[in-house]
Design an enzyme around this catalytic site. Structure first.
Site, mmCIF file in Angstrom:
data_model
loop_
_atom_site.group_PDB
_atom_site.id
_atom_site.type_symbol
_atom_site.label_atom_id
_atom_site.label_comp_id
_atom_site.label_asym_id
_atom_site.label_seq_id
_atom_site.Cartn_x
_atom_site.Cartn_y
_atom_site.Cartn_z
ATOM 1 N N ARG A 174 0.760 -1.299 -0.071
ATOM 2 C CA ARG A 174 -0.045 -0.041 -0.093
ATOM 3 C C ARG A 174 0.689 1.282 0.031
ATOM 4 N NH1 ARG A 174 -0.365 -2.070 4.976
ATOM 5 N NH2 ARG A 174 -2.423 -3.094 4.699
ATOM 6 N N ILE A 219 3.106 4.211 -0.145
ATOM 7 C CA ILE A 219 4.406 4.625 -0.992
ATOM 8 C C ILE A 219 4.949 3.320 -1.643
ATOM 9 C CG2 ILE A 219 6.851 5.376 -0.544
ATOM 10 C CD1 ILE A 219 5.801 7.278 1.562
ATOM 11 N N ASN A 221 11.641 -0.003 1.873
ATOM 12 C CA ASN A 221 10.525 0.998 2.131
ATOM 13 C C ASN A 221 9.788 0.454 3.454
ATOM 14 O OD1 ASN A 221 8.243 2.746 1.402
ATOM 15 N ND2 ASN A 221 7.151 0.822 1.463
ATOM 16 N N LEU A 262 5.609 10.507 23.270
ATOM 17 C CA LEU A 262 6.642 11.037 23.990
ATOM 18 C C LEU A 262 7.741 10.300 24.802
ATOM 19 C CD1 LEU A 262 4.401 14.085 25.420
ATOM 20 C CD2 LEU A 262 5.645 14.133 23.174
ATOM 21 N N ASN A 279 6.784 8.744 28.057
ATOM 22 C CA ASN A 279 6.122 7.726 27.848
ATOM 23 C C ASN A 279 6.254 6.493 27.079
ATOM 24 O OD1 ASN A 279 4.167 9.629 29.587
ATOM 25 N ND2 ASN A 279 3.293 10.398 27.624
ATOM 26 N N ASN A 313 11.257 15.330 15.214
ATOM 27 C CA ASN A 313 10.014 15.784 15.211
ATOM 28 C C ASN A 313 9.511 15.166 16.667
ATOM 29 O OD1 ASN A 313 7.396 16.575 14.298
ATOM 30 N ND2 ASN A 313 6.820 14.395 13.364
ATOM 31 N N TYR A 326 11.311 6.804 16.081
ATOM 32 C CA TYR A 326 11.152 6.919 14.768
ATOM 33 C C TYR A 326 12.306 7.616 14.046
ATOM 34 C CZ TYR A 326 9.009 7.537 10.082
ATOM 35 O OH TYR A 326 8.794 7.415 8.551
ATOM 36 N N LYS A 328 15.151 6.659 11.498
ATOM 37 C CA LYS A 328 15.477 7.244 10.310
ATOM 38 C C LYS A 328 16.872 8.101 10.003
ATOM 39 C CE LYS A 328 11.708 5.700 8.531
ATOM 40 N NZ LYS A 328 11.797 4.725 7.391
#
Length: 452
Positions: A221, A223, A292, A300, A303, A352, A358, A362
């Site tokens: 699905r 990308i 991919n 956060l 947490n 972010n 994440y 990345k």
């Protein structure tokens, strides 16, 4: 997912209201139409600006552009321009730049919607004379700033030619064509570094991956599916990989592209070997792998649980590392050298909130890519990464409405990208004409206002 605001401010009475109120009006971007038999490379002529009549770089580029049946001018015509290409490869002092960039500035008034600006330059090195380094590195700030001034879907990007790389080198030619074309619709404010003369210009630009075999993970699905479709369009045989729970969707996509579906959890110990075995048995080779597949477990850090952290690391980076080691050890698997492209993210560049796990993975992908690049180069291959910004997918559709609108507008093109925008960039990096591009991280983010 459709961008309702973009549609409203570009049609009917709401378009007029938006104009009167001075509201942001993101443009409808020029993208490749898969149904078009003859899709023009540009919406108008190319203005080629250089140091003058003796600029050998500009002369070489002119011959390339003319071979593509483009209308090339060395002085500003009385017509709307499809693109402007500026050569700054010869500069050795900042005082040499002004005349040429001001000439470009005058020409910008004639640039068509979704037009293109490309700046060619040389990299600055620590061993350069300070004036040379200043002149060359200044191009970075100039080009990124220029890209933020462009309007109506126009984009501005740079190509940096290392010493010994000429405008006629395959990867320079390939990068110029990619950045001029509709395939680069959501790439702006970025630089493509061409470090070697490796690569091969395809006989058919629309089928540059003919005869190649590519694996795409997370292909069911979003990308991943767009990558599979775009690779197939350009001639590749596709092996799509996804978890068993996505098996039905994976089968649909692979049936559409005439590919092979492999239901597989990439974190499994035998995942890499199963991919290799299938590629050998079905095709006798494997030329490209697109990493991919990825997951989100946003929280956060205060947490964050071990389960959420470990799950993201397992899929987003640890599985790639294991698979890459197996691929590099598989003798004779990639006769012409293996091409790898991994999905990074702007979250791995600028960070972010709520994405420490994440963002870590990345950024780790970027580190992995740069470390793999020289190893793959020894075998005739390349390793690159693509870092998407806000892309319209099922995942981003779940973001609450207000943050979603903010994220969409927080780039120079004032909109979210489409999965095909990421797919087009990956397909370019896997193509024969990108053989001299290695260890790069190319952002597909509409020049997001965070990071570089």
């Amino acid at each position: 997912m459709s961008d309702t605001y973009l549609n409203l401010v570009n049609s009917g009475i709401t378009k007029d209201v938006a104009k009167k109120l001075g509201l942001p009006r993101p443009a409808e971007l020029r993208r490749t139409d898969p149904s078009a038999v003859d899709h023009p490379l540009l919406p108008g002529p190319v203005l080629l600006l250089g140091s003058g009549p003796d600029d050998t770089v500009a002369d070489s580029l002119a011959q390339t552009l003319l071979a593509w049946d483009l209308d090339v001018h060395r002085t500003l015509p009385n017509r709307t321009l499809g693109a402007i290409v500026l050569t700054l490869t010869d500069i050795e002092h900042p005082e040499q730049v002004g005349e040429r960039v001001l000439e470009l500035g005058e020409a910008l008034r004639s640039l068509a919607p979704s037009g293109r600006v490309i700046v060619l330059s040389r990299p600055a090195a620590d061993t350069d004379d300070p004036a040379v380094a200043a002149a060359r590195h200044g191009v970075d700030g100039f080009t990124r700033s220029l890209a933020k001034e462009l309007r109506a879907g126009a984009t501005g990007n740079g190509i940096v030619l290392s010493d010994g790389v000429t405008p006629g080198s395959p990867s320079v030619t390939g990068a110029v064509r990619f950045l001029l074309s509709a395939r680069s619709a959501f790439v702006s404010g970025q630089f493509v570094h061409v470090t070697t003369t490796d690569g091969e210009v395809p006989g058919d630009w629309t089928r540059s991956l003919a005869g190649r075999v590519a694996v795409v993970t997370g292909a069911a699905r979003g990308i991943g599916a767009a990558i599979a479709r775009t690779l197939h369009r350009d001639g590749a045989e596709v092996i799509g990989v996804d978890v068993p729970a996505a098996g039905e969707q994976l089968a649909q996509v692979m049936n559409e592209v005439g590919g092979t579906a492999l239901q597989l959890d990439i974190t499994a110990d035998d995942a890499a070997q199963r991919v290799i075995d299938l590629a050998r048995s079905r095709h006798g080779r494997l030329d490209a792998v697109v990493h991919n597949a990825g997951v989100l477990r946003d929280k956060l850090l205060a947490n964050m649980t071990a389960e959420k952290w470990d799950a993201v690391v397992a899929v987003n980076i640890a599985a790639q590392l294991r698979m890459n080691e197996a691929l590099l050890s598989a003798d004779g698997l990639a006769p012409d050298g293996l091409r790898l492209v991994s999905l990074a993210s702007t979250s791995g560049i600028a960070g972010n909130r709520g994405q420490t796990n994440y963002g870590y993975t990345k950024a780790a992908v970027i580190g992995m890519t740069r470390a793999l690049a020289p190893r793959l180069a020894e075998q005739g291959g390349t390793a690159n990464a693509v870092a998407p910004g806000f892309i319209e997918t099922e995942m981003t559709a779940k973001i609450p409405p207000v943050p979603r609108q903010v994220a969409r507008r927080a780039n120079s093109l004032q909109q979210g990208g489409q999965p095909v925008d990421v797919a087009e960039t990956i397909t370019f990096l896997l193509s024969p004409q990108a053989g001299g591009i290695n260890g790069e991280v190319l952002r597909v983010c509409g020049q997001n206002l965070v990071g570089q």
